[in-house]
Design an enzyme around this catalytic site. Sequence first.
Site, PDB file in Angstrom:
ATOM      1  N   ASP A 183      -9.046  -4.894   1.922  1.00 17.63           N
ATOM      2  CA  ASP A 183      -7.773  -5.561   1.603  1.00 17.63           C
ATOM      3  C   ASP A 183      -7.801  -7.009   2.056  1.00 17.63           C
ATOM      4  O   ASP A 183      -6.886  -7.773   1.745  1.00 17.63           O
ATOM      5  CB  ASP A 183      -6.599  -4.848   2.295  1.00 17.63           C
ATOM      6  CG  ASP A 183      -6.321  -3.484   1.684  1.00 17.63           C
ATOM      7  OD1 ASP A 183      -6.529  -3.344   0.468  1.00 17.63           O
ATOM      8  OD2 ASP A 183      -5.913  -2.567   2.414  1.00 17.63           O
TER       9      ASP A 183
ATOM     10  N   ASP B 181       0.854  -1.172   0.000  1.00 10.86           N
ATOM     11  CA  ASP B 181       0.000   0.000   0.000  1.00 10.86           C
ATOM     12  C   ASP B 181       0.893   1.226   0.000  1.00 10.86           C
ATOM     13  O   ASP B 181       2.052   1.132   0.384  1.00 10.86           O
ATOM     14  CB  ASP B 181      -0.781   0.021   1.325  1.00 10.86           C
ATOM     15  CG  ASP B 181      -2.205  -0.408   1.096  1.00 10.86           C
ATOM     16  OD1 ASP B 181      -2.520  -0.700  -0.052  1.00 10.86           O
ATOM     17  OD2 ASP B 181      -2.982  -0.446   2.057  1.00 10.86           O
TER      18      ASP B 181
ATOM     19  N   ASP C 130      -4.434  -2.226   4.895  1.00  7.34           N
ATOM     20  CA  ASP C 130      -4.977  -1.705   6.149  1.00  7.34           C
ATOM     21  C   ASP C 130      -6.500  -1.633   6.134  1.00  7.34           C
ATOM     22  O   ASP C 130      -7.131  -1.618   7.164  1.00  7.34           O
ATOM     23  CB  ASP C 130      -4.394  -0.318   6.470  1.00  7.34           C
ATOM     24  CG  ASP C 130      -4.635   0.675   5.332  1.00  7.34           C
ATOM     25  OD1 ASP C 130      -5.263   0.291   4.326  1.00  7.34           O
ATOM     26  OD2 ASP C 130      -4.194   1.834   5.444  1.00  7.34           O
TER      27      ASP C 130
END
Length: 1184
Positions: free
Chosen positions: A776, A442, A772
Amino acid sequence: MATIDGRPAQYGITLKQLRELMETRGSEGVAKVNEYGGVQEICKKLYTSPSEGLSGSAVDMEHRRETFGSNTIPPKPPKTFLQLVWEALQDVTLIILEIAAIVSLGLSFYLASDESTPEAEDEGKHGWIEGLAILISVIVVVLVTAFNDYTKERQFRGLQNRIEGEHKFSVIRQGEVKQISVGDIVVGDICQVKYGDLLPADGIVIQSNDLKIDESSLTGESDHVKKGEGFDPMVLSGTHVMEGSGKMLVTAVGVNSQAGIIFTLLGAAVDQQEAEIKKKRKGEEEAAPVTGNSHVGMPGSVSENTPNKHTEASANHTSAPAAESHKKEKSVLQAKLTKLAIQIGYAGSSIAALTVVILIVQFCIEHFVMNGESWQVKHAKKLVRNFIIGVTVLVVAVPEGLPLAVTLSLAYSVKKMMKDNNLVRHLDACETMGNATAICSDKTGTLTTNRMTVVQSYICEKLSKTIPKFSDIPAHIGNMLIQAIAVNSAYTSRIMPPEEGDLFKQVGNKTECALLGFVQGIGKNYQTIRDDIPEETFKKVYTFNSVRKSMSTVIPRQGGGYRLFSKGASEIVLKKCAFIYGRDGHLEKFTREMQDRLVRQVIEPMACDGLRTISIAYRDFVPGKAEINQVHIDNEPNWDDEENIVNNLTCLCVVGIEDPVRDEVPDAIKKCQRAGITVRMVTGDNINTARSIATKCGIIKPGDDFLILEGKEFNRRIRDSNGEAQQHLLDKVWPKLRVLARSSPTDKYTLVKGIIDSKVSENREVVAVTGDGTNDGPALKKADVGFAMGIAGTDVAKEASDIILTDDNFTSIVKAVMWGRNVYDSIAKFLQFQLTVNVVAVIVAFIGACAVQDSPLKAVQMLWVNLIMDTLASLALATELPTPDLLLRKPYGRTKPLISRTMMKNILGQAVYQLTVIFTLLFVGDYLLDIPSGRGMTVPTQHFTIIFNTFVMMTLFNEINARKIHGQRNVFQGMFTNPIFYSIWLGTWVSQVVIIEFGDVAFSTAGLTVEQWLWCLFFGFGTLLWGQVVTTVPTRKIPKILSWGRGHPEEYTEAITLAEDKFDPDSQEGKKPRAGQILWIRGLTRLQTQVIGGELQERLIPVPYSKSSTDQAIRVVNAFRQGLDARYSDNPTLAEVLRKQTSLSKRLSQTSSIDYADNVMDELTIPEIDVERLSSHSHTETAV
């Protein structure tokens, strides 16, 4: 009347009433709540306030716990030391040894009274010692194994408690929002729930904004359930908030919550369940029925003799899929070790059987054919001794120390990794990380600091590179802008005053915090506006999610009508705008041309600076005369028609938010690239922002020929005409892809799955993913290793992950790679050492048996060697610390052999040396050293003692050689940084001296002279010199066929699955393995169950992320659902009670499991996740 903390001690509602209330759903629930006078009235009955919460005084908390219970579910007590001893005794090879030793003992006592010759008399006197020594050795092995299990269990309970202690939840107490530990929540608390939370208790919704909950852990239904005060106010523990936010009143905690009730019910059934399985295993046809006696008096319990058709149907339904039990793919190391252990096991058992056969045939020919003796009882003793030698060869051949080495290495690493901010939830993730070849990261919070600040703004056609003064903004626009930011953000997002000169603390969504900081920066206070417009007054909230990429809130407007505020990704919000404020606050039409100009001149330059751009807009709905940018309404608009409501907006401003790259990230990414790991960035951000950040991080460099794609383009390239993702198309994209921008959760999942399944690269990719957000989850679960963010991550992401980064920092991932490689190398070192000993000991025993009718190494001596090389060596070699050199080599990947050609060269080279020395000593040692020959003697001799001692010395010095597996010449490097290694080495040395000098008959040794000791040491030290010779041989010259343990052992996996399965007749019809296969696999692959993927994980880390004890209950329910339904359809009581609670989950999270489920774990069916559906409802904080 008694009072507590100034209020009556008697509550207006009882525990029983609350429990009955929580069993209702939907409109029935609303009616039940209204029976008690509504939520506000229930709050009064529980002496709490919806806005102020509880007082939080210790007396009040304690009284509530005594009355309604505490929010914990008592864990099952850990196994006692004696239970672990009993488990260790179940080892097949040990049982055979015990029986043989007892027979040997019995015969020696029987024969002692029946001796004729003096030699036999002497043997009779000492005959019992060998049997006893073997028994004692077995006891030592068992105690060591049990002690290791015991310490392991304690370690992981400690780890689990730490994880549990770290889970906090937001509650309102004394009018302030506080983060408290989940275990401290009591009935009457007012909790703030938001997207991504895992609910820690049952409750009633007091206020909600677009609240949607995933109740699949309780009901098995994967659709998200909309919750609200007016239609379905009941929320249950263990369920996930998938969208929206709200407040709830806690009405049931711990064992009284819905999940807790089921948990307690099952507690009664667990022991009978285990008894059932044991009976089944013994082959009993009829299983005793389980009674549904529960600790909890269930309201409306069903009478025992009512048959329940629903349950029976369900039983038939669940037994079918159980047959095709779907298991998560084993970890890389686990797969290779399983294959290796089975190969070694087969080889060892063949040689052991051959040894016994040869010894017995030789004995029979010599005594009965050549000497013509008749059968006597003393012959039985000889045969038993031959049998013992065979079993001992087997004991030495099977690497029991392997599970121990793996466990110790992993446990040691996990403990140390916690200091490096890696909280490992699944042990095997630790080792898999060492093989990682790709990391999909990410952007927000991992590569960047996640401290967002507004650094540029565009208001009324004026671009400011600093925060403007409020006086520079037209007053009516300024006020509206402040209101738009303050109201249209989650009220859980706020800015806290700094602690001692620190920066302001951002709590909640960081993008919203940046906007709130902007309000403070222009000198205004957002809190006063929030106080004037509390959440209860909101008409409608369209919460942020990854599909909308925006958030909108509707509030009543002064003077009648409504005002909608919207904020979100600039290009998405601007497309919905029809008006914009120009110079000096004049309203202008927002034409397509203006929109393009704004994108070109404002948004793209901001994005190229690495800024995230957010647009803020509004729309008015008025009952009277409408201005050009307002909408006239006669009655309430249809708020569910989002398309038309959030449209024709008026743009107030565009802001650029900076999230600086962490200082240490570029260096960490450089280390990864040097270590052969490709880092890819997957983000929801604008492509220009993503490119800028990727360049700053070093993921891409100017002039590189790499792909930077947006989600749409990525999908266009990888999907066929039917919209299906195709592997061959993916294989053209992923090798060059470095940045995927504006990606949806489905894109992330597709990319990860595509890389894992790809066969383009020779060694197959091993992928790590960071995430997070709630959405996801699928990608984290699919990845070989999923990293969740400990600070910014949602509970859902943490539960789907394997490792939690407690500092949200990319550098911690690099540390995880280092530890993972260290684990892999530690196990390889141990294998290199152990296999050398195995090969030598087995060949010596076998050839000795054939040539001299006796093994030169006696049973007790072999057990001592086994102890050295198994338990002690695994301790010594598994606790080496990682060095930065580990990051200088390429990752091994999925199919690289476990035992490389270099290792095999060392193993075979050392085996040749050791065998040469031992056979020289065996056949001509008596001449060379001028001592009497020990061949054919029944009493201990110096000759055979020297063989035993030399073997142990060579083994000990070879342990130093085994510390290096990549052909390094300096084997002593770093040896003195590991006190465990040299303490064990010296300890073994001293023990060996004692055994040789004082072992006597028990160890079949005779004391040696100084000169003989020096010879033994000389041969031992020779292994170090020989090691240098072996290192000189070029590895390239060695044929590849000698590398061992490559790839995924699919052909063995099924056998193991069967051996581990509890022989459930439903699921294993026609699939029963051969008895021999089971015996082997059960004996050998303690490795499989005890260590990496199996029991350890299930037994010792019962709760995946341990969100709360209540969640533990869900786990148990999941695990038992199918077992109970399928087996006890003839006992409707328990099944009906379970049915009454809810139709429990038919889905089981692939990562979670729990102790009590040990015996039914393998029968569960784990469906694939419906990613498309999950992501369509999902949300991410990073996607703006």
